[in-house]
Design a protein around this motif. Structure first.
Motif, PDB file in Angstrom:
ATOM      1  N   TYR A  31     -37.445  74.013  -7.365  1.00 48.09           N
ATOM      2  CA  TYR A  31     -37.059  74.613  -8.653  1.00 48.09           C
ATOM      3  C   TYR A  31     -35.676  75.248  -8.519  1.00 48.09           C
ATOM      4  N   TRP A  32     -35.508  75.995  -7.439  1.00 45.75           N
ATOM      5  CA  TRP A  32     -34.218  76.653  -7.213  1.00 45.75           C
ATOM      6  C   TRP A  32     -33.107  75.622  -7.099  1.00 45.75           C
ATOM      7  N   ASP A  33     -33.410  74.534  -6.359  1.00 44.65           N
ATOM      8  CA  ASP A  33     -32.392  73.488  -6.194  1.00 44.65           C
ATOM      9  C   ASP A  33     -32.014  72.880  -7.535  1.00 44.65           C
ATOM     10  N   MET A  34     -33.025  72.631  -8.357  1.00 46.71           N
ATOM     11  CA  MET A  34     -32.767  71.996  -9.655  1.00 46.71           C
ATOM     12  C   MET A  34     -31.884  72.899 -10.521  1.00 46.71           C
ATOM     13  N   ILE A  35     -32.195  74.202 -10.498  1.00 46.10           N
ATOM     14  CA  ILE A  35     -31.429  75.144 -11.321  1.00 46.10           C
ATOM     15  C   ILE A  35     -30.007  75.293 -10.777  1.00 46.10           C
ATOM     16  N   ARG A  36     -29.902  75.324  -9.471  1.00 48.44           N
ATOM     17  CA  ARG A  36     -28.575  75.454  -8.859  1.00 48.44           C
ATOM     18  C   ARG A  36     -27.705  74.234  -9.193  1.00 48.44           C
ATOM     19  N   ARG A  37     -28.324  73.048  -9.166  1.00 48.03           N
ATOM     20  CA  ARG A  37     -27.570  71.832  -9.502  1.00 48.03           C
ATOM     21  C   ARG A  37     -27.077  71.889 -10.938  1.00 48.03           C
ATOM     22  N   LYS A  38     -27.984  72.322 -11.823  1.00 46.02           N
ATOM     23  CA  LYS A  38     -27.609  72.416 -13.243  1.00 46.02           C
ATOM     24  C   LYS A  38     -26.502  73.448 -13.421  1.00 46.02           C
ATOM     25  N   ALA A  39     -26.609  74.566 -12.688  1.00 43.64           N
ATOM     26  CA  ALA A  39     -25.603  75.630 -12.788  1.00 43.64           C
ATOM     27  C   ALA A  39     -24.228  75.087 -12.408  1.00 43.64           C
ATOM     28  N   ARG A  40     -24.197  74.319 -11.351  1.00 41.59           N
ATOM     29  CA  ARG A  40     -22.924  73.766 -10.868  1.00 41.59           C
ATOM     30  C   ARG A  40     -22.368  72.732 -11.852  1.00 41.59           C
ATOM     31  N   GLU A  41     -23.263  71.868 -12.321  1.00 43.05           N
ATOM     32  CA  GLU A  41     -22.843  70.799 -13.234  1.00 43.05           C
ATOM     33  C   GLU A  41     -22.204  71.395 -14.494  1.00 43.05           C
ATOM     34  N   LEU A  42     -22.871  72.421 -15.062  1.00 42.25           N
ATOM     35  CA  LEU A  42     -22.325  73.040 -16.266  1.00 42.25           C
ATOM     36  C   LEU A  42     -21.014  73.758 -15.963  1.00 42.25           C
ATOM     37  N   ALA A  43     -20.981  74.443 -14.814  1.00 44.41           N
ATOM     38  CA  ALA A  43     -19.766  75.176 -14.442  1.00 44.41           C
ATOM     39  C   ALA A  43     -18.588  74.206 -14.330  1.00 44.41           C
ATOM     40  N   GLU A  44     -18.839  73.059 -13.713  1.00 41.92           N
ATOM     41  CA  GLU A  44     -17.742  72.100 -13.538  1.00 41.92           C
ATOM     42  C   GLU A  44     -17.306  71.514 -14.881  1.00 41.92           C
TER      43      GLU A  44
END
Ligand code: AMP
Length: 432
Positions: A31-44
């Motif tokens: 779950y943490w990994d999925m959220i972290r990936r989404k966080a990065r994708e949106l940030a970029e």
């Protein structure tokens, strides 16, 4: 003495988590990994740059920014004096650290706005309960150096999209606190109103009335909630500029089809906010007051901290709460690593050779797994089948003698013998 050591049976002492703190275990890590990936994708996508700041900062940074009389600073910060006599705090949030970094590294000289994001752990000594911990994670986005309402709307859209793309439909709660002057006037109105009902207030609210009247609005005690209903609303106190700014943010949200609720009782527990203030709650029955994230504009903070007068706006999303919400809504993170090949080995010599073979295959791009602690063929084939691989490589005693390896197709069970030195190329060819 602290409690983390607990006496177990037989008088032995065993270690224990600090109260309200949390480990993230393997079953939850996806779950943490999925959220972290989404966080990065949106940030970029939205051009935010990542900044990591230390867990420890000068205590004064948070006292000045969040506010001395807020719950966070007065009750919830972990603080200590280090051996050099310096007063230190474990970060309870990130906005103040982001501003400190902006000032300290002269980001004011870069093209504005400066957009910063981070994914980190923070600590508050709160009373632990579901969704409220003493150690928790946030994904945080800050836009520094632009007063335009489009910034507020963009941040709200990012928070809304973040949750939507994780599978959570959110409803934005939004309010405006106006300028510090508006806030002062409103606070006076609020105090006047509450003084008339002081006797009905709970113990905490009696203190809030003196020290932080805005927080009277989010007391959860039923008698206090009744008083909130008839309390003055800040919208009636807004100055023209703040009203214009607020209307403009709402227009952007309308255009972007972000659902929102005008929530005149939303104040949030930090002193630095001006104008726009928002939270995102899950849009479902029982979702009220579950703040999955929140933030707002803080135009005065940079100056207060000793920097140049710089407008800014940001939000933090509470990762732990989002994970709880995902579980509540039966949203499961996708499997990230799907292996194609399992390497099985039988006997000591084969095991020795397998270590290098495994690493060669992995380095050549093959998604491969192993279990070198398992020696039986049956168990290893079972594990390969559970993992859903397409091929299993079997290196046994006979293959060691012949300098070959078996390549087993897991779908139809057929096996072929391959010369050992050709196996990397052969596997890659099979996988296409
Ligand atoms: P704040 O930093 O107070 O603006 O909070 C932003 C978000 O962090 C909230 O909306 C929550 O989702 C999350 N959060 C705040 N405090 C806690 C806590 N003690 N435990 C878990 N999540 C929290």
């Amino acid at each position: 003495m602290s409690k983390p050591l607990k006496k177990a049976k037989g008088g032995k002492v065993r270690p224990q988590l600090l109260r309200g703190m949390k480990d993230i275990l393997p079953q939850d890590a996806p779950y943490w990994d999925m959220i972290r990936r989404k966080a990065r994708e949106l940030a970029e996508s939205y051009s935010f740059s990542r900044v990591e700041t230390p867990l420890l900062e000068a205590r004064d940074l948070f006292e000045r920014s969040i506010g001395e009389h807020t719950d966070i600073v007065s009750k919830e910060m972990f603080t200590f004096t280090d051996k050099g006599g310096e007063s230190i705090a474990v970060r309870p949030e990130w906005t103040a650290s982001a501003c400190r970094a902006y000032i300290e590294h002269g980001m004011v000289n870069q093209p504005q706005p400066v957009k910063l994001w981070s994914f980190f752990q923070c600590f508050r000594r709160e009373r632990p309960q579901a969704g409220r911990y003493r150690s928790f994670w946030q994904a945080d986005y800050e836009v520094i150096g632009d007063a335009d309402p489009v910034v507020d709307a963009e941040l709200i859209l990012i928070l809304y999209t973040f949750l939507k793309e994780l599978g959570i439909q959110g409803l934005v709660q939004i309010n405006s606190l106006g300028t510090p002057e508006t806030r002062r006037k409103y606070t006076r109105g609020l105090v006047e109103y509450y003084k008339k009902h002081a006797r009905k207030l709970c113990g905490d609210c009696k203190v809030r009335l003196k020290k932080n009247p805005l927080r009277l609005l989010d007391c959860k005690v039923p008698e206090c909630r009744e008083l909130v209903t008839a309390a003055p609303e800040i919208i009636d106190f807004l100055d023209d500029e703040s009203r214009k700014h607020f209307m403009s943010v709402l227009e952007y949200l309308d255009e972007s089809e972000v659902p929102y609720n005008l929530n005149s009782r939303l104040v949030r527990g930090l002193d630095y906010y001006t104008r726009t203030l928002f939270e995102l709650w899950p849009d479902r029955e029982g979702g009220e007051n579950i703040a999955l994230g929140g933030g707002g504009r803080y135009d005065g903070l940079m100056k207060l901290l000793g920097g140049r007068d710089t407008p800014a706006c940001g939000f933090a999303m509470g990762v732990d709460r989002v994970v709880l919400e995902m579980k509540e809504q039966h949203i499961t993170p996708p499997r990230q690593f799907q292996p194609d090949v399992y390497l099985a080995q039988l006997g000591d010599r084969a095991k020795r050779r397998s270590l290098k073979l495994f690493n060669d295959l992995r380095a050549s791009g093959v998604r491969i797994i192993e279990n070198f602690s398992q020696d039986g063929l049956k168990e290893q084939l079972g594990a390969a089948s559970d993992a859903g691989v397409r091929y299993t490589l079997i290196l046994g005693q006979k293959e060691m003698l012949d300098n070959t390896i078996l390549l087993r197709d897991m779908e139809n069970g057929s096996q072929e013998v391959v010369a050992f030195e050709k196996i990397v190329g052969e596997v890659k060819k099979k996988l296409g």
